[in-house]
Design a protein around this motif. Structure first.
Motif, PDB file in Angstrom:
ATOM      1  N   ASP A   1      -2.797  15.134   2.975  1.00  7.86           N
ATOM      2  CA  ASP A   1      -3.592  15.994   2.102  1.00  7.86           C
ATOM      3  C   ASP A   1      -4.422  17.015   2.880  1.00  7.86           C
ATOM      4  OD1 ASP A   1      -5.282  14.167   3.241  1.00  7.86           O
ATOM      5  OD2 ASP A   1      -6.289  13.585   1.379  1.00  7.86           O
TER       6      ASP A   1
ATOM      7  N   HIS B   1      -3.541   8.225   4.521  1.00  6.21           N
ATOM      8  CA  HIS B   1      -4.093   9.438   3.930  1.00  6.21           C
ATOM      9  C   HIS B   1      -4.106  10.600   4.938  1.00  6.21           C
ATOM     10  CE1 HIS B   1      -5.071   7.197   0.351  1.00  6.21           C
ATOM     11  NE2 HIS B   1      -5.713   6.298   1.090  1.00  6.21           N
TER      12      HIS B   1
ATOM     13  N   ARG C   1      -1.925  13.053  11.857  1.00  8.73           N
ATOM     14  CA  ARG C   1      -1.580  14.345  11.267  1.00  8.73           C
ATOM     15  C   ARG C   1      -1.050  15.307  12.330  1.00  8.73           C
ATOM     16  NH1 ARG C   1       0.032  16.681   6.529  1.00  8.73           N
ATOM     17  NH2 ARG C   1       0.657  18.699   7.359  1.00  8.73           N
TER      18      ARG C   1
ATOM     19  N   GLU D   1      -4.797   1.124   5.131  1.00  8.92           N
ATOM     20  CA  GLU D   1      -4.821   2.072   4.019  1.00  8.92           C
ATOM     21  C   GLU D   1      -5.272   3.457   4.482  1.00  8.92           C
ATOM     22  OE1 GLU D   1      -6.215   2.431  -0.618  1.00  8.92           O
ATOM     23  OE2 GLU D   1      -6.891   0.711   0.574  1.00  8.92           O
ATOM     24  N   GLU D   2      -6.265   3.501   5.341  1.00  7.05           N
ATOM     25  CA  GLU D   2      -6.792   4.788   5.818  1.00  7.05           C
ATOM     26  C   GLU D   2      -5.709   5.632   6.473  1.00  7.05           C
ATOM     27  OE1 GLU D   2      -9.075   5.662   9.772  1.00  7.05           O
ATOM     28  OE2 GLU D   2     -10.565   5.030   8.290  1.00  7.05           O
TER      29      GLU D   2
ATOM     30  N   LYS E   1     -12.112  13.812   8.107  1.00  9.22           N
ATOM     31  CA  LYS E   1     -11.131  12.770   8.330  1.00  9.22           C
ATOM     32  C   LYS E   1     -11.543  11.935   9.534  1.00  9.22           C
ATOM     33  CE  LYS E   1      -8.036  13.636   5.106  1.00  9.22           C
ATOM     34  NZ  LYS E   1      -7.567  12.615   4.140  1.00  9.22           N
TER      35      LYS E   1
ATOM     36  N   LYS F   1       0.812  -1.217   0.000  1.00  8.13           N
ATOM     37  CA  LYS F   1       0.000   0.000   0.000  1.00  8.13           C
ATOM     38  C   LYS F   1       0.849   1.271   0.000  1.00  8.13           C
ATOM     39  CE  LYS F   1      -4.161  -1.737   0.030  1.00  8.13           C
ATOM     40  NZ  LYS F   1      -5.109  -1.469  -1.091  1.00  8.13           N
TER      41      LYS F   1
ATOM     42  N   GLN G   1      -6.740   9.399  11.616  1.00  9.05           N
ATOM     43  CA  GLN G   1      -6.027  10.249  10.664  1.00  9.05           C
ATOM     44  C   GLN G   1      -5.664  11.586  11.296  1.00  9.05           C
ATOM     45  OE1 GLN G   1      -9.051  10.061   7.613  1.00  9.05           O
ATOM     46  NE2 GLN G   1      -7.738   8.864   6.244  1.00  9.05           N
TER      47      GLN G   1
END
Length: 281
Positions: free
Chosen positions: A249, A246, A222, A242-243, A214, A37, A218
C-alpha cells in the motif's frame, strides 16, 4: 498479495514466509498462522530439519493445498542424480504432500568439494527435470548460484532455472548477480531480507520508514519488491507475521531506492557458494 510470473508460466507471490531455524512447535504454529493471515508461499529445506512441522502446519490450517506454494531444497551434501532422487522422496514424505511446488538446489557443488562440480550440478538438475516431467515438482530452481554456476548449468540443462534464491537485503544485495538473473529471465528470491536484524539499527532506513509511516522491516521488504525480488522473511511473532504483509500500500521514490541501494555492506552472512564447508549453514 502481488504475484510474479516465472519463466515456466507458474507464478509466485512477491512475499513468502520463511521457516529457517524454526523449531517444530514454532514451525507448526507460525505456518498455520501465516497461511491464515494470507501468506501463500512457504519456504523450507531438508537442511532446516522442519519439513514435517511445516507439513503439519499446512494440514492444520484452513487453507486448501492448491492455494499453497511449498518450496524446499536439496542439501549440498546430497547432490548428484541418485542422491537428489532420494532426497526429494524423503522431503516429500516428511512434508506429507503429493507434489512440491518449487524445488531448489540449496547450494551449488564447488571445486573444493567435487572434482567435477559442473557435472555434479548438471546431474542434480537432470534428476529435478525428470521429477518435474513426472508432475512431482511444478517449478525447479537454484539457490546461492553465482554467474559461473549458472553458465555451467546452462550448457546441459533442458529447463532453465525459474528461480535463484540468494542473500538479498540492504547492505548486501548482489546487484551484478541480480541483473544477470534478470537478463536470463530468472526470478530472484531473497533470503535474510532483514540482514540478520542489522537493518533495525540503520538511521537511513529509520528515516525513510518514518517518512512512509511504516516499520523498518516493511520498508526493507518493499524495497526488495521494488526490485522485483521475492522476500521470504521468517518470524514466529504473530504481530510481526501480520505486519510484514502490509507492504503493498505504499511505494518508494527512485531517490529512496537508490539511497537504500547505496548502503555500505551490512549484515552480510559471510556465506559464499565456493567457500563451503568453511561455513556450516
Amino acid at each position: 498479495m502481488e504475484y510474479i510470473t516465472l519463466n515456466d508460466g507458474n507464478s509466485l507471490p512477491l512475499l513468502g514466509f520463511g521457516t529457517y531455524k524454526a523449531s517444530e512447535e514454532e514451525a507448526i504454529e507460525s505456518v498455520k498462522l501465516a497461511l491464515e493471515k494470507g501468506y501463500r508461499l512457504l519456504d523450507t529445506a531438508a537442511r532446516y530439519n522442519n519439513e514435517e512441522a511445516v507439513g503439519k502446519g499446512i494440514r492444520q490450517s484452513k487453507v486448501a493445498r492448491d492455494e499453497i506454494i511449498v518450496a524446499t531444497k536439496v542439501w549440498r551434501e546430497t547432490l548428484g542424480y541418485d542422491n537428489t532422487m532420494k532426497a526429494f522422496e524423503t522431503s516429500l514424505k516428511k512434508l506429507n504432500l503429493d507434489y512440491i511446488d518449487l524445488y531448489l538446489i540449496h547450494w551449488p557443488a564447488n571445486a573444493k568439494n567435487y572434482s567435477k562440480w559442473q557435472e555434479v550440478n548438471a546431474e542434480t538438475w537432470r534428476a529435478m527435470e525428470e521429477l518435474q516431467d513426472q508432475g512431482l515438482i511444478k517449478s525447479i530452481g537454484v539457490s546461492n548460484f553465482w554467474e559461473e554456476h549458472l553458465d555451467a548449468l546452462f550448457e546441459t540443462a533442458n529447463v532453465k532455472p525459474a528461480v535463484n534464491q540468494i542473500e538479498f537485503h540492504p547492505g548486501y544485495w548482489q546487484p551484478e548477480l541480480t541483473q544477470f538473473c534478470r537478463d536470463h529471465d530468472i526470478v530472484i528470491e531473497g533470503w535474510s531480507p532483514l540482514a540478520r536484524g542489522k537493518v533495525f539499527g540503520n538511521d537511513l532506513l529509520k528515516q525513510i520508514a518514518e517518512r512512509h509511516q511504516k516499520s523498518v522491516s516493511q520498508l526493507c521488504l518493499r524495497w526488495a519488491l521494488e526490485h522485483g525480488v521475492i522476500s521470504i522473511p521468517k518470524s514466529t511473532t504473530p504481530e510481526r507475521i501480520e505486519e510484514n504483509l502490509h507492504i503493498f500500500d505504499f511505494i518508494l521514490t527512485a531517490e529512496e531506492i537508490q539511497a537504500i541501494n547505496d548502503i555500505p555492506e551490512m549484515g552480510f552472512s559471510g556465506e559464499l557458494p565456493n567457500n563451503w564447508p568453511d561455513r556450516s549453514s
